[in-house]
Write a protein that holds these residues in place. Structure first.
Motif, PDB file in Angstrom:
ATOM      1  N   SER A  60       0.830  -1.100   0.021  1.00 12.92           N
ATOM      2  CA  SER A  60       0.177  -0.035   0.007  1.00 12.92           C
ATOM      3  C   SER A  60       0.846   1.174   0.013  1.00 12.92           C
ATOM      4  O   SER A  60       0.486   2.260  -0.568  1.00 12.92           O
ATOM      5  CB  SER A  60      -0.748   0.001   1.330  1.00 12.92           C
ATOM      6  OG  SER A  60      -1.583   1.132   1.280  1.00 12.92           O
ATOM      7  N   MET A  61       1.883   1.141   0.766  1.00 13.86           N
ATOM      8  CA  MET A  61       2.857   2.304   0.836  1.00 13.86           C
ATOM      9  C   MET A  61       3.672   2.515  -0.610  1.00 13.86           C
ATOM     10  O   MET A  61       3.600   3.721  -1.034  1.00 13.86           O
ATOM     11  CB  MET A  61       3.904   2.169   2.006  1.00 13.86           C
ATOM     12  CG  MET A  61       3.547   2.344   3.233  1.00 13.86           C
ATOM     13  SD  MET A  61       4.804   2.237   4.460  1.00 13.86           S
ATOM     14  CE  MET A  61       3.915   1.384   5.947  1.00 13.86           C
ATOM     15  N   GLY A  70       2.299   2.121  -3.338  1.00 11.99           N
ATOM     16  CA  GLY A  70       1.492   2.721  -4.139  1.00 11.99           C
ATOM     17  C   GLY A  70       1.333   4.067  -3.966  1.00 11.99           C
ATOM     18  O   GLY A  70       1.089   4.910  -5.388  1.00 11.99           O
ATOM     19  N   SER A  71       2.005   4.530  -3.057  1.00  5.85           N
ATOM     20  CA  SER A  71       1.776   6.154  -2.881  1.00  5.85           C
ATOM     21  C   SER A  71       3.073   6.868  -3.107  1.00  5.85           C
ATOM     22  O   SER A  71       3.276   8.005  -2.857  1.00  5.85           O
ATOM     23  CB  SER A  71       1.082   6.400  -1.521  1.00  5.85           C
ATOM     24  OG  SER A  71       2.070   5.902  -0.550  1.00  5.85           O
ATOM     25  N   LEU A  72       4.092   6.077  -3.488  1.00  7.61           N
ATOM     26  CA  LEU A  72       5.313   6.819  -3.843  1.00  7.61           C
ATOM     27  C   LEU A  72       5.354   7.437  -4.799  1.00  7.61           C
ATOM     28  O   LEU A  72       4.578   7.339  -5.861  1.00  7.61           O
ATOM     29  CB  LEU A  72       6.411   5.647  -4.110  1.00  7.61           C
ATOM     30  CG  LEU A  72       6.812   4.707  -2.769  1.00  7.61           C
ATOM     31  CD1 LEU A  72       7.624   3.433  -3.352  1.00  7.61           C
ATOM     32  CD2 LEU A  72       7.662   5.341  -1.620  1.00  7.61           C
ATOM     33  N   PRO A  73       6.017   8.655  -4.811  1.00  8.26           N
ATOM     34  CA  PRO A  73       6.203   9.571  -5.712  1.00  8.26           C
ATOM     35  C   PRO A  73       6.502   9.079  -7.219  1.00  8.26           C
ATOM     36  O   PRO A  73       7.459   8.354  -7.039  1.00  8.26           O
ATOM     37  CB  PRO A  73       7.230  10.768  -5.432  1.00  8.26           C
ATOM     38  CG  PRO A  73       7.846  10.418  -4.108  1.00  8.26           C
ATOM     39  CD  PRO A  73       7.124   8.945  -3.697  1.00  8.26           C
ATOM     40  N   SER A  74       5.765   9.319  -8.136  1.00  7.42           N
ATOM     41  CA  SER A  74       6.023   8.794  -9.446  1.00  7.42           C
ATOM     42  C   SER A  74       7.248   9.392 -10.309  1.00  7.42           C
ATOM     43  O   SER A  74       7.737   8.920 -11.232  1.00  7.42           O
ATOM     44  CB  SER A  74       4.740   8.610 -10.428  1.00  7.42           C
ATOM     45  OG  SER A  74       4.383   9.943 -10.444  1.00  7.42           O
ATOM     46  N   THR A 121      10.378  16.212  -2.527  1.00 10.46           N
ATOM     47  CA  THR A 121       9.160  15.319  -2.782  1.00 10.46           C
ATOM     48  C   THR A 121       9.871  14.203  -2.285  1.00 10.46           C
ATOM     49  O   THR A 121       9.048  13.449  -1.451  1.00 10.46           O
ATOM     50  CB  THR A 121       8.967  15.212  -4.366  1.00 10.46           C
ATOM     51  OG1 THR A 121       8.438  16.630  -4.959  1.00 10.46           O
ATOM     52  CG2 THR A 121       7.879  14.119  -4.510  1.00 10.46           C
ATOM     53  N   ALA A 133       7.863  12.406   1.309  1.00  9.43           N
ATOM     54  CA  ALA A 133       7.484  11.016   1.034  1.00  9.43           C
ATOM     55  C   ALA A 133       7.963  10.319   2.135  1.00  9.43           C
ATOM     56  O   ALA A 133       7.321   9.329   2.958  1.00  9.43           O
ATOM     57  CB  ALA A 133       7.664  10.645  -0.351  1.00  9.43           C
TER      58      ALA A 133
END
Length: 165
Positions: free
Chosen positions: A62-63, A65-69, A88, A92
């Protein structure tokens, strides 16, 4: 043969990358290098501990999935050479590290500070930047041929790193 992800992460921290990272941290290159050497195994141990259970591995997925792209872990020099990307990454990492370590984060930051000669705050910033990088590398390595990341695959990859710590 299992791939040593600690070694892989360490190899990405080239002298040029460490030089740029030291500028971001406002720390000497020598202390930053020592901090990186101390923090990478700590980051991996933290992720291994979290991923040792099914619920922990689910949390890591889940974590991830929220990492900066917009962070390219294959070009960390460009990341640390860019003020916005560095910020950024740091932002994060702050939330992730707090979630992973909770009250124990001070112990980890103290360890990195003592090993590197950096102050505790800068050690925390370093740990916070390295953690999402490690998670991005793990995500890339643990994703299946279909590009999907499973908690089971992640847990298996993390457990394969035990001998490298």
């Amino acid at each position: 043969m299992d791939q040593n992800l600690i070694k892989l992460l360490s190899e990405q921290m080239t002298p040029q990358v460490v030089d740029k990272l030291s500028g971001v941290l406002g720390e000497s290159k020598a202390n930053t290098n020592k901090g990186v050497e101390a923090a990478i195994p700590g980051v991996m141990a933290t992720l291994m501990q979290k991923g040792a259970t099914q619920s922990g591995a689910d949390d890591l997925v889940s974590m991830m999935g929220s990492l900066p792209s917009n962070i390219d872990v294959n070009n960390l020099g460009a990341v640390f050479g860019n003020k916005d990307k560095s910020k950024t990454l740091q932002n994060a990492g702050t939330g992730i590290v707090s979630s992973l370590l909770g009250r124990n984060q001070n112990k980890m930051f103290d360890f990195v500070a003592k090993a590197s000669g950096m102050g505790k705050a800068k050690s925390g910033n370093l740990f916070g930047m390295l953690t999402p990088i490690a998670m991005m590398v793990l995500k890339n390595k643990a994703s299946g041929s279909d590009g999907k990341l499973s908690a089971g695959g992640l847990s298996s990859l993390l457990s394969s790193q035990q001998g490298f710590l």
